[in-house]
Every structure is written in C-alpha cells, then in structure tokens.
Scaffold this motif. Structure first.
Motif, short mmCIF file in Angstrom:
data_model
loop_
_atom_site.label_atom_id
_atom_site.label_comp_id
_atom_site.label_asym_id
_atom_site.label_seq_id
_atom_site.Cartn_x
_atom_site.Cartn_y
_atom_site.Cartn_z
N ILE A 269 0.82 -1.21 0.00
CA ILE A 269 0.00 0.00 0.00
C ILE A 269 0.86 1.26 0.00
CG2 ILE A 269 -0.18 0.17 2.50
CD1 ILE A 269 -2.98 1.09 2.23
N GLU A 270 2.13 1.14 0.42
CA GLU A 270 2.99 2.31 0.55
C GLU A 270 3.56 2.78 -0.77
OE1 GLU A 270 2.95 3.67 3.37
OE2 GLU A 270 2.05 2.00 4.49
N LEU A 271 3.53 1.95 -1.82
CA LEU A 271 4.15 2.29 -3.09
C LEU A 271 3.10 2.50 -4.16
CD1 LEU A 271 7.14 -0.24 -3.14
CD2 LEU A 271 7.09 2.10 -2.26
N GLU A 272 3.30 3.54 -4.95
CA GLU A 272 2.36 3.81 -6.04
C GLU A 272 2.42 2.69 -7.07
OE1 GLU A 272 1.24 7.39 -9.20
OE2 GLU A 272 2.99 7.56 -7.90
N LEU A 273 3.63 2.24 -7.38
CA LEU A 273 3.83 1.11 -8.28
C LEU A 273 4.50 -0.01 -7.47
CD1 LEU A 273 5.14 2.94 -11.47
CD2 LEU A 273 2.85 2.01 -11.08
N PRO A 274 3.74 -0.96 -6.96
CA PRO A 274 4.32 -2.00 -6.12
C PRO A 274 5.31 -2.85 -6.89
CG PRO A 274 2.05 -2.53 -6.68
CD PRO A 274 2.28 -1.13 -7.16
N LEU A 275 6.28 -3.38 -6.17
CA LEU A 275 7.29 -4.24 -6.77
C LEU A 275 6.70 -5.62 -7.04
CD1 LEU A 275 10.27 -3.23 -4.45
CD2 LEU A 275 9.87 -2.47 -6.79
N ARG A 276 7.42 -6.37 -7.84
CA ARG A 276 6.94 -7.70 -8.21
C ARG A 276 6.79 -8.60 -6.99
NH1 ARG A 276 4.57 -10.15 -12.77
NH2 ARG A 276 5.04 -12.38 -12.70
N CYS A 277 7.72 -8.49 -6.05
CA CYS A 277 7.64 -9.35 -4.87
C CYS A 277 6.44 -9.03 -4.00
CB CYS A 277 8.93 -9.23 -4.05
SG CYS A 277 9.26 -7.59 -3.39
N GLN A 278 5.89 -7.81 -4.12
CA GLN A 278 4.69 -7.44 -3.38
C GLN A 278 3.41 -7.89 -4.09
OE1 GLN A 278 5.85 -3.24 -3.29
NE2 GLN A 278 5.81 -3.33 -1.06
N ARG A 279 3.53 -8.24 -5.37
CA ARG A 279 2.37 -8.66 -6.15
C ARG A 279 2.34 -10.17 -6.39
NH1 ARG A 279 2.04 -5.47 -11.61
NH2 ARG A 279 -0.03 -6.43 -11.55
N ILE A 280 3.44 -10.84 -6.12
CA ILE A 280 3.59 -12.23 -6.54
C ILE A 280 2.53 -13.14 -5.94
CG2 ILE A 280 5.20 -12.80 -4.68
CD1 ILE A 280 5.39 -14.01 -8.34
N LEU A 281 2.10 -12.87 -4.73
CA LEU A 281 1.09 -13.71 -4.09
C LEU A 281 -0.23 -13.67 -4.84
CD1 LEU A 281 0.29 -15.53 -1.73
CD2 LEU A 281 -0.19 -13.49 -0.39
N PHE A 282 -0.57 -12.52 -5.42
CA PHE A 282 -1.80 -12.39 -6.19
C PHE A 282 -1.64 -13.03 -7.58
CE2 PHE A 282 -1.89 -8.99 -3.13
CZ PHE A 282 -3.22 -8.90 -2.75
N LEU A 283 -0.49 -12.79 -8.21
CA LEU A 283 -0.30 -13.22 -9.59
C LEU A 283 -0.04 -14.71 -9.70
CD1 LEU A 283 1.90 -10.24 -10.83
CD2 LEU A 283 -0.58 -10.51 -10.97
N LYS A 284 0.52 -15.32 -8.66
CA LYS A 284 0.81 -16.76 -8.70
C LYS A 284 0.18 -17.45 -7.50
CE LYS A 284 5.13 -16.40 -11.32
NZ LYS A 284 6.56 -16.77 -11.39
N VAL A 285 -1.08 -17.14 -7.25
CA VAL A 285 -1.77 -17.72 -6.09
C VAL A 285 -2.00 -19.22 -6.27
CG1 VAL A 285 -4.12 -17.31 -6.95
CG2 VAL A 285 -3.68 -17.32 -4.49
N SER A 286 -1.94 -19.71 -7.50
CA SER A 286 -2.15 -21.14 -7.73
C SER A 286 -1.10 -21.97 -7.01
CB SER A 286 -2.11 -21.44 -9.23
OG SER A 286 -0.87 -21.06 -9.80
N TYR A 287 0.12 -21.43 -6.85
CA TYR A 287 1.16 -22.15 -6.11
C TYR A 287 0.72 -22.37 -4.67
CZ TYR A 287 4.41 -21.02 -9.97
OH TYR A 287 5.03 -20.90 -11.17
N VAL A 288 0.16 -21.32 -4.07
CA VAL A 288 -0.31 -21.41 -2.68
C VAL A 288 -1.46 -22.39 -2.56
CG1 VAL A 288 -1.34 -20.11 -0.79
CG2 VAL A 288 0.49 -19.09 -2.14
#
Length: 769
Positions: A269-288
């Motif tokens: 939430i602190e970054l206007e453009l979040p880094l990939r490591c902050q988005r990875i849980l959403f983008l690769k949730v199938s792994y989880v």
C-alpha cells in the motif's frame, strides 16, 4: 565485572540518562564476543558460539575454549567471570542493549545529544567491530533465543543504517542473496526470511512520509530474487519426509516465508507502483492453493489459508482506513481479479473437498484429552470461515468486473454450490438443536462467532445480489412474472437472499437493537456500510421483504402449542412440527402436520445439487426448527447484554398487548383469551416471545394442543417476523437519535437515520392496511 557494567548501562539507557564516558568505552562493552569461522564454513560455526553453562539450552557441553575474547580490557573480563553468569547470558544482555539503544536513537523523545552519542557508538561498532557480521553469524546458532535476538538486533541495525546513511547494509544484503539463491541447499534460510520480515515491520511502524523511499531501497535489490525463491519453495516436493513435522527445517523455512509474504502484502500500500515481490502472491496464487491441498502439516495450511483471507480483505480493510491514495490503482484491481479467477477455477474443481478441517485439538499442559473427555475433533471453524470468505470475496470481485450476467452466472452457481456443500459437511448442529433447511441460514451459522468476517461476507453477498439484479434488468428490461419467480428461486437456492440473511441474523441476536448499535459504533466491522446498502435495498424491495417475513412465520411457527391453562415450567417439548420455507414469492400452501425427525438424523442443509436441489427445496414435508435462538447451542451472543433477554421476558405482556393493536378486530378475542389463561412459549429463551395465535379453525378438536398459526382460511396472516424486525430497527433509530442529541455518536448518522425513518414509515403504512 562486565555483567555489572552491562546491567548499569542498561538501566541508564532505559531511563534516558546520558552516557558519561567516551563512545569507545560503550562500544567495547556491548561488542559481541563471537569469532567467525575462517572461510565462512557453516559446518563448524557452532563451536565459536558462547556456551550455555548452567544448564540452559543445547549448548551446555560447548567448549569455552572456542570463545575468543575481544582485545580490550573490558572484554578480557570474560576469562575471569564468575561462574554464576555464563557467556550466553552476557551475550543476551548485549543483544538486548543493542536493540534498545537503536530504538532510543530513533526516538524523538530523547535529547539530541543523547541520540548523537548512541549514533557514534553504532558507527564504531559497524566500522571497527564489524557488529553486523557477528550478528549474521549468530543467526545460525542452535540456541533459538540467541538466534531470535540476533535476528531482531540485526533488523534494527539494518533499518538504522537505511535511515541514517540512506544505504543498505552490504553484509546483510550479501548474506540474504546467498541464502535465497542457494535454496534449498543453503543454510540459515529461515533466519534470513525472519530478519527481512522484521526490517519490513520496523519500516511500516515509521512515519508514513519515510516509508516509500526506505521500502524501495530495501526491496529493489531483492525483488527478482524473492520471486525466484517464491517459485522454488512453493514448487517443492511437499510429500517428502522433510515436511512430516511442523518442527523440521523445511517446515520452518516455509512458515518463515509465509510470515514474510504477510508483511510484503501489508507493505504494498505504501508504493504507487508495487514491486513484483509485493504482487507475486496475487499473480501466482495457484502455487499457494496447491500447497494447501498437499500433505504438509496442518498448521502451515492454516497459515496459508489465513493469508489468503488477508489478501481478499486487503482492499476493503484499507479502504475503510482511507490511509493511501494508491488503493484504486490499476495494479491492485488487476491483482485482485487475477486472484479471484484462479480461486474460483479451483473451487469449481472441488478443491475445497481436498482440505481437511480437523486439526488435532490442543489441551492445556498436554496434547492428549483428559480421561472421560470427548476426544472427537470438530472441524476448525476459523479455517472454515476463512475459506468461505475467500470464495465469497472472489465471487464479489469477479462479478464486479463482469459486464453481462452470462459471463459469471454459471461460475457463480457452481462455486456457491461447492461452498454450500463444503459448509454442510463441516457445520454440525448441536444435539439439542433442530435441522437447518433454508440455504440462506448458512451465513449466520458459519460466521456468527466472528462479527467482522460475518459482515464482510454479508456485504459481499449483498453486492453480488445488487450486481446480478442490475445486470438482469439491463439485459431484459421488463421481466415477466415467470422470470422473476425463477430469479428469486435461484437466489434462495444459492443462499444469498439479502432479506433472509438479515432476518436470520436478527433471530440469532434475539432482535436486540443494542447489538446493532454496538456494531455501528465499532470501527472494527463494515456493518455501517452493509446496513446503509441494505436499507436502500429494503426501500426498493419492501414487498419482497414482507413476503419473506410472512414465510418465516409460516415456516417457523406453522404449529404452536396452545392449552387451556398455563402449564408448569418443564422441558421443551420435542414433538414440534413445521414447514419448509419455500420460494419467497410463492403463496404458502396448507400442509398437514407432521412429526419432526430427531435432529441428529437430519443433515445441516437438506438441499442437493441440480434437480435434486430444486426438488428438495419445494418438498412439502421439508422441516425447519421452531426455535432458531437455540439452533446452535455452541454459538455465543456477540455482545453479552445480560439484561436484554431479561427485559424481554419482563415486558412479555406489554409486547403482546402492542401486538394486539396490529391484529384484525376479529382476532382480539382470541388474544385476550390467551393472555388470561394460556402461554404459548416453549422456552423462556425463545426470541419470538410475542407470537400470538389466531382463532382455532372451525371443527378442530377442543382437546388438541395444536393451533394453526397461518392457515389460508384465516382473514389475515400474523406478521410476527415483520413486527419484530421493524421494531428492532425502530429501537435502533431511537437509540441513535438519542445519542446524536447528546453529541455522543462517533460520526454524523443523519443519512442512516433518514433510511431508518423511511423503513418506519413503510412499516406503519403496512399496519394501517
């Protein structure tokens, strides 16, 4: 002795007393006596750690000759130390002092010259004593307390350098890259992950203006490496023997990574453009999702499921706080939609059935049940709520981004069917309760013990209902009566009719308006948003609400015991009969009385999928319990308003008198007759204490103890549910108005009062008809 000097220094720092001697003296005093192994050989690093003489931990037999003292005179006191203080205790005090001084150096409450003195000490420790390398070395200690304290101190030190020098500690960054890139062969992976998570937590506790810059500088060098580590650890072979115990090194690595993912989620939430490591849980949730359905220990599955719950609630909870302008960013919406699509895909593939919710129960002081205790393990209701909420929020996001009803209708019905079956297998009524028939009751049964999740779930289903209704009307314009009937049937069959959900909740809280007031005042739930949206819908669908109330009366109280004299207090009769709550828009059909089967023979939800579901829904002999307040004996009331039920019992006569005014004149004689010599209450705890009976049908046996509550032959139905629900809302309106007049309400309730006033007007117009 060094220990006494450290203790005095600790007292001075804790009290904020300025340190009188030169900085070199104090840097030598808190310098760790740890020699790093030559060449960084991890296999022999333990022999250089302090012993735990005195019987502490697993280092009791460690040779003291491996501890190399520092060169200054103060450090040489280790050799002459009293046996009552072992080197481990001295080192723990040093680590505590390091963390305390770093916190004081950042505190604005400390005097400027004191903070400057602390900074000088740490500059000496970093440049001359290489304190960062020593802390990294301590991370590999088998002594868990030493390793933990070293991790916390290292995190504070790295963050201190980031703030003061605007640079990442080189030794820590090199260690982190080696550990993450070397997985699974590298050692100290869990310690690396814990330290990074601790640094992120310290960053999030700082002033908002400073967070973004620190986060970018900290995470940018690790961004690509963390994504690769995410792929590596979540695609591991979880069926191997390394994951059989939650205490194994492999399990420890995975648990530490889940904790890191949680902090990364909070930091985006602190970054206007979040880094990939902050988005990875959403983008690769199938792994989880794959890990959750694997054979890993249950405690790790539970942590991952609760992490998914935080993901789906991330936007709504942060929206409520209103603390960031980046919540409406395209990346967040894209990530939420990506997560929702994958979750719904696996749910439709019966993923839920692969998740056991029967983790082993824990007992105080033991892992086994006491003699005579019921050792049967019930389903984990916390995980059940979390999984249900993940599915509901995924449906909400998916439908919110759908342009037509056809895009989502099939997936929605399939997902809700899977969810209802999943809940049916894990929500069991108590031995004293009655079977649950209506699908819409599932929400209050699953979420009643967790109010914040309950209102998130109710809001999600309400938004789904509103979006479906809007899409349906936009596509068809004026709908035929048959289409309306079909739509309302599907809404009930899928368990998301908003009026039923609201009424079931009111039943569970015994129509106590003070509970609703408590939710409105609390900032921990989204009840205000839900109630405003629902009251707006109620104004548009008042007649549908009345129909549902009428069916609650016919379904819950079709038959009620009535006798000529007031019986003595006794146990509740078990031979109560009832009818199924059918489609909310269909007229009630007269049914013959039938005996209720014992509750343990009835499933939680009787409807099945497909055609079986529709047939079961319309079965005339489907049964429902007559006392929803005692439906689940294990469910506790949300707020312990002890006086609420007592006052209801005391005002029973007055309430019946008020009810009399709403009945047709030809029913008043029967009411007076019941008030003088009859009690229709099964149980003092029954929330429907104000129910009244119309005259007995002609020709009914006078000796019968059953009187029909809602026969089609009667001149008018008894709107018990309508009266109780609207009365509850009226009491809520009065309470809010009273607090507003005294300037005690925490926000401006005028829009809410306007909606409640509109409901009151509609209710009064019904009474005049």
């Amino acid at each position: 002795m060094k220990i006494s000097l450290l203790q005095q220094m600790y007292k001075d720092v804790l009290a904020g007393i300025p340190l009188a001697r030169e900085s070199h003296y104090y840097s030598s005093l808190i310098n760790l006596c740890v020699e790093q192994p030559p060449g960084g050989d991890e296999s022999c690093h333990q022999q250089h750690l302090p012993s735990t003489a005195g019987g502490v931990g697993r280092h009791q037999g460690t040779d003291l000759s491996g501890v190399v003292p520092a060169t200054d005179d103060l450090s040489n006191s280790f050799a002459n130390m009293s046996s009552s203080f072992c080197p481990r205790e001295v080192m723990l005090l040093q680590l505590t002092l390091i963390k305390l001084m770093l916190a004081k150096a950042e505190s604005q409450e400390m005097e400027l010259h004191t903070r400057q003195k602390y900074c000088e000490i740490f500059i000496l420790l970093l440049k001359e004593a290489k304190i960062d390398s020593k802390l990294i070395h301590l991370l590999g200690s088998d002594d868990r307390l030493l390793s933990h304290m070293a991790s916390q101190s290292l995190a504070s030190l790295v963050y201190f350098q980031l703030k003061k020098e605007d640079a990442v500690n080189v030794a820590w960054l090199s260690f982190s890259l080696d550990a993450l890139l070397g997985f699974p062969g590298a050692a100290r992976v869990a310690a690396c992950l814990r330290t990074l998570a601790a640094i992120l937590r310290e960053t999030l506790q700082d002033a908002p203006a400073a967070r973004a810059g620190v986060l970018k500088k900290l995470l940018a060098p690790l961004d690509a490496v963390l994504e690769g580590f995410y792929n590596a650890i979540l695609l591991h072979h979880f069926d191997s023997h390394h994951y059989t115990s939650p205490y194994s090194e492999a399990s420890n690595n995975l648990i530490s990574f889940v904790d890191l993912l949680e902090v990364l989620l909070a930091s985006r939430i602190e970054l206007e453009l979040p880094l990939r490591c902050q988005r990875i849980l959403f983008l690769k949730v199938s792994y989880v999702l794959n890990v959750i359905s694997s054979s890993i220990p249950y405690v790790i599955k539970k942590k991952l499921i609760l992490l998914l719950k935080k993901c789906v609630l991330y936007k709504s909870r942060e929206d409520a706080k209103g603390g960031s302008p980046f919540l409406q960013s395209p990346s967040l919406c894209e990530d939420m939609l990506a997560l929702s699509n994958v979750v719904l895909q696996v749910v439709n593939l019966t993923w839920l059935n692969q998740i056991p919710l029967t983790g082993k129960s824990s007992y105080f002081g033991s892992s086994e049940a006491a003699p005579g205790h019921d050792s049967q393990v019930a389903s984990d209701q916390t995980v059940l709520r979390a999984l249900s909420l993940v599915v509901l929020k995924a449906l909400e996001f998916k439908i919110h981004n759908s342009a037509t009803e056809a895009e989502i209708k099939g997936d929605f019905e399939s997902s809700m069917s899977q969810l209802l079956m999943f809940c049916r297998s894990h929500v069991k009524p108590s031995s004293q309760s009655h079977p649950v028939v209506h699908h819409c009751e599932w929400l209050s049964l699953v979420f009643m013990e967790q109010d914040d999740d309950m209102w998130e779930a109710a809001k999600a289903l309400l938004l789904v209902y509103l979006k479906f209704d809007r899409l349906r009307c936009d596509a068809a314009g004026n709908l035929s009566q048959r289409e309306e009937e079909s739509w309302k049937f599907l809404v009930h069959a899928s368990g998301y009719n908003p009026h039923c959900i609201f009424l079931f909740f009111l039943e569970k809280i015994a129509f106590d308006s003070t509970v609703l007031l408590d939710f409105l005042i609390s900032s921990e739930t989204c009840f205000l948003e839900y109630l405003v949206r629902y009251l707006k819908l109620l104004g548009k669908e008042w007649h549908e609400f009345v129909d549902v109330c009428n069916h609650f009366d016919t379904g819950h109280s079709t038959f009620h015991p009535v006798c000529s004299v007031k019986p003595p207090r006794r146990e509740k009769q078990s031979c109560v009969t009832g009818e199924s709550l059918q489609n909310a828009v269909c007229a009630a059909q007269p049914q013959a009385p039938m005996s209720v089967a014992p509750s343990h023979e009835c499933p939680v939800f009787t409807a099945q999928q497909g055609d079986n579901e529709a047939a079961e829904w319309n079965r005339p002999d489907s049964l429902t319990g007559t006392d929803s307040a005692s439906l689940l004996g294990s469910l506790q009331r949300l707020v312990n308003y002890d006086s609420s039920e007592d006052s209801e019992v005391e005002s029973d006569g007055k309430e019946r008198l008020v009810n009399t005014k709403q009945l047709p004149s030809n029913n008043k004689t029967e009411v007076r007759r019941r008030e003088t010599g009859c009690s229709c209450r099964d149980d003092d705890r029954n929330p429907r204490t104000s129910e009244v009976s119309p005259p007995k049908p002609k020709g009914s046996p006078t000796s019968s103890c059953w009187t029909c509550m809602a026969s089609p032959d009667n001149t008018a139905p008894l709107r018990v549910m309508l009266y109780k629900s609207t009365k509850c809302l009226e009491e809520l309106q009065e309470a809010i108005s009273r607090l507003q007049r005294r300037i005690l309400f925490p926000y401006n309730p005028s829009p809410l009062l306007k909606l409640l006033s509109h409901v009151e007007k509609m209710s009064k117009s019904m009474n005049l008809q």
